[in-house]
Design a protein around this motif. Sequence first.
Motif, PDB file in Angstrom:
ATOM      1  N   ASP A  80      -3.075 -14.701  12.811  1.00  0.00           N
ATOM      2  CA  ASP A  80      -4.385 -13.950  13.294  1.00  0.00           C
ATOM      3  C   ASP A  80      -5.163 -14.814  14.432  1.00  0.00           C
ATOM      4  OD1 ASP A  80      -3.822 -11.903  11.452  1.00  0.00           O
ATOM      5  OD2 ASP A  80      -5.211 -13.019   9.823  1.00  0.00           O
ATOM      6  N   ARG A  81      -4.802 -16.090  14.445  1.00  0.00           N
ATOM      7  CA  ARG A  81      -5.606 -16.697  15.400  1.00  0.00           C
ATOM      8  C   ARG A  81      -4.893 -16.631  16.773  1.00  0.00           C
ATOM      9  NH1 ARG A  81      -5.249 -21.716  12.494  1.00  0.00           N
ATOM     10  NH2 ARG A  81      -6.061 -20.955  10.420  1.00  0.00           N
ATOM     11  N   ARG A  82      -3.795 -16.311  16.965  1.00  0.00           N
ATOM     12  CA  ARG A  82      -2.965 -16.346  18.100  1.00  0.00           C
ATOM     13  C   ARG A  82      -3.286 -15.085  19.126  1.00  0.00           C
ATOM     14  NH1 ARG A  82       3.405 -15.992  16.649  1.00  0.00           N
ATOM     15  NH2 ARG A  82       2.589 -16.604  14.642  1.00  0.00           N
ATOM     16  N   PRO A  83      -3.465 -15.395  20.484  1.00  0.00           N
ATOM     17  CA  PRO A  83      -3.963 -14.657  21.346  1.00  0.00           C
ATOM     18  C   PRO A  83      -3.024 -13.336  21.659  1.00  0.00           C
ATOM     19  CG  PRO A  83      -3.819 -16.377  22.412  1.00  0.00           C
ATOM     20  CD  PRO A  83      -3.295 -16.610  21.020  1.00  0.00           C
ATOM     21  N   GLU A 142      -4.486  -4.080  14.404  1.00  0.00           N
ATOM     22  CA  GLU A 142      -3.848  -3.294  13.226  1.00  0.00           C
ATOM     23  C   GLU A 142      -3.415  -3.944  12.086  1.00  0.00           C
ATOM     24  OE1 GLU A 142      -0.403   0.245  12.938  1.00  0.00           O
ATOM     25  OE2 GLU A 142      -0.612  -0.795  14.865  1.00  0.00           O
ATOM     26  N   ASN A 143      -2.592  -5.244  12.680  1.00  0.00           N
ATOM     27  CA  ASN A 143      -2.126  -5.893  11.645  1.00  0.00           C
ATOM     28  C   ASN A 143      -3.162  -6.444  10.787  1.00  0.00           C
ATOM     29  OD1 ASN A 143      -0.694  -7.627  10.093  1.00  0.00           O
ATOM     30  ND2 ASN A 143      -0.100  -9.064  11.705  1.00  0.00           N
ATOM     31  N   ARG A 144      -4.449  -6.854  11.409  1.00  0.00           N
ATOM     32  CA  ARG A 144      -5.399  -7.509  10.634  1.00  0.00           C
ATOM     33  C   ARG A 144      -6.219  -6.521   9.846  1.00  0.00           C
ATOM     34  NH1 ARG A 144     -10.639  -7.154  10.871  1.00  0.00           N
ATOM     35  NH2 ARG A 144     -10.702  -5.866  12.762  1.00  0.00           N
ATOM     36  N   GLU A 145      -6.389  -5.153  10.239  1.00  0.00           N
ATOM     37  CA  GLU A 145      -6.863  -4.111   9.392  1.00  0.00           C
ATOM     38  C   GLU A 145      -6.161  -3.885   8.363  1.00  0.00           C
ATOM     39  OE1 GLU A 145      -7.413  -0.768  12.125  1.00  0.00           O
ATOM     40  OE2 GLU A 145      -9.244  -1.871  13.261  1.00  0.00           O
ATOM     41  N   ARG A 150      -4.050  -5.908   6.566  1.00  0.00           N
ATOM     42  CA  ARG A 150      -4.344  -6.791   5.891  1.00  0.00           C
ATOM     43  C   ARG A 150      -5.685  -6.793   4.874  1.00  0.00           C
ATOM     44  NH1 ARG A 150      -1.265 -12.236   7.309  1.00  0.00           N
ATOM     45  NH2 ARG A 150       0.217 -11.392   8.935  1.00  0.00           N
ATOM     46  N   GLU A 151      -6.513  -6.369   5.714  1.00  0.00           N
ATOM     47  CA  GLU A 151      -7.959  -6.163   4.899  1.00  0.00           C
ATOM     48  C   GLU A 151      -7.910  -5.047   3.913  1.00  0.00           C
ATOM     49  OE1 GLU A 151     -10.833  -5.609   7.932  1.00  0.00           O
ATOM     50  OE2 GLU A 151     -10.874  -7.626   8.436  1.00  0.00           O
ATOM     51  N   ARG A 152      -7.072  -4.013   4.229  1.00  0.00           N
ATOM     52  CA  ARG A 152      -6.907  -2.794   3.412  1.00  0.00           C
ATOM     53  C   ARG A 152      -6.078  -3.204   2.341  1.00  0.00           C
ATOM     54  NH1 ARG A 152      -4.923   2.252   6.772  1.00  0.00           N
ATOM     55  NH2 ARG A 152      -5.103   3.227   4.478  1.00  0.00           N
ATOM     56  N   LEU A 153      -5.259  -3.961   2.395  1.00  0.00           N
ATOM     57  CA  LEU A 153      -4.163  -4.385   1.502  1.00  0.00           C
ATOM     58  C   LEU A 153      -5.075  -5.228   0.305  1.00  0.00           C
ATOM     59  CD1 LEU A 153      -1.445  -4.470   0.236  1.00  0.00           C
ATOM     60  CD2 LEU A 153      -1.018  -6.443   1.428  1.00  0.00           C
ATOM     61  N   ALA A 154      -5.850  -6.064   0.950  1.00  0.00           N
ATOM     62  CA  ALA A 154      -6.722  -7.301   0.224  1.00  0.00           C
ATOM     63  C   ALA A 154      -7.780  -6.355  -0.692  1.00  0.00           C
ATOM     64  CB  ALA A 154      -7.308  -8.133   1.119  1.00  0.00           C
ATOM     65  N   ALA A 155      -7.994  -5.196  -0.348  1.00  0.00           N
ATOM     66  CA  ALA A 155      -9.214  -4.290  -0.892  1.00  0.00           C
ATOM     67  C   ALA A 155      -8.309  -3.804  -2.033  1.00  0.00           C
ATOM     68  CB  ALA A 155      -9.809  -3.417  -0.277  1.00  0.00           C
ATOM     69  N   LEU A 156      -7.235  -3.222  -1.693  1.00  0.00           N
ATOM     70  CA  LEU A 156      -6.400  -2.654  -2.840  1.00  0.00           C
ATOM     71  C   LEU A 156      -5.997  -3.371  -4.056  1.00  0.00           C
ATOM     72  CD1 LEU A 156      -4.410  -0.215  -0.695  1.00  0.00           C
ATOM     73  CD2 LEU A 156      -6.190   0.385  -2.165  1.00  0.00           C
ATOM     74  N   GLU A 157      -5.538  -4.507  -3.666  1.00  0.00           N
ATOM     75  CA  GLU A 157      -4.810  -5.444  -4.530  1.00  0.00           C
ATOM     76  C   GLU A 157      -5.480  -6.958  -4.381  1.00  0.00           C
ATOM     77  OE1 GLU A 157      -0.628  -5.553  -3.838  1.00  0.00           O
ATOM     78  OE2 GLU A 157      -0.436  -3.471  -3.962  1.00  0.00           O
ATOM     79  N   PRO A 158      -6.328  -7.122  -5.265  1.00  0.00           N
ATOM     80  CA  PRO A 158      -7.134  -8.297  -5.257  1.00  0.00           C
ATOM     81  C   PRO A 158      -6.120  -9.579  -5.087  1.00  0.00           C
ATOM     82  CG  PRO A 158      -8.211  -6.981  -6.742  1.00  0.00           C
ATOM     83  CD  PRO A 158      -6.812  -6.175  -6.310  1.00  0.00           C
ATOM     84  N   GLU A 159      -5.034  -9.357  -5.973  1.00  0.00           N
ATOM     85  CA  GLU A 159      -4.111 -10.651  -5.808  1.00  0.00           C
ATOM     86  C   GLU A 159      -3.445 -10.990  -4.347  1.00  0.00           C
ATOM     87  OE1 GLU A 159      -2.144  -7.303  -7.693  1.00  0.00           O
ATOM     88  OE2 GLU A 159      -3.849  -8.429  -7.968  1.00  0.00           O
ATOM     89  N   ALA A 160      -3.398  -9.760  -3.863  1.00  0.00           N
ATOM     90  CA  ALA A 160      -2.606  -9.817  -2.537  1.00  0.00           C
ATOM     91  C   ALA A 160      -3.463 -10.250  -1.321  1.00  0.00           C
ATOM     92  CB  ALA A 160      -1.946  -8.530  -2.199  1.00  0.00           C
TER      93      ALA A 160
END
Length: 118
Positions: A115-118, A89-92, A94-104
């Motif tokens: 993101d790499r932690r199990p 959910e955290n990764r998703e 972040r992807e949505r935030l990156a799509a909404l705000e390119p500088e973010a």
Amino acid sequence: MTDTYLVERDCQVPGPQTSNLADILERILDKGIVIAGDIKIDLLDIELLTIRLRLFVASVDTAKKAGIDWWETDPALSSRAARDSLLEENRELRERLAALEPEAGETTDRDREEDRRP
């Protein structure tokens, strides 16, 4: 003189062997047992409701051999699945935030490590 007809003898009565509850439960858990049934409610030949019931009773190892392991992936039953669900959910997000705000969309080293932690 002894009365031989009064002497008790150890003899086995022929017939099925009796098992105690622990033996029966061990056998069921080792092999597994499936109980299936359908409940169907019709009114004037019109099907109103059908309920299909399936019950599989087995040990965890037997269930895994049968390909059943839903408790390992259900976040309500597994802490690992809950953690994985939160990471996904955290990764998703972040992807949505990156799509909404390119500088973010620029992630820090700390974000990549999370993101790499199990």
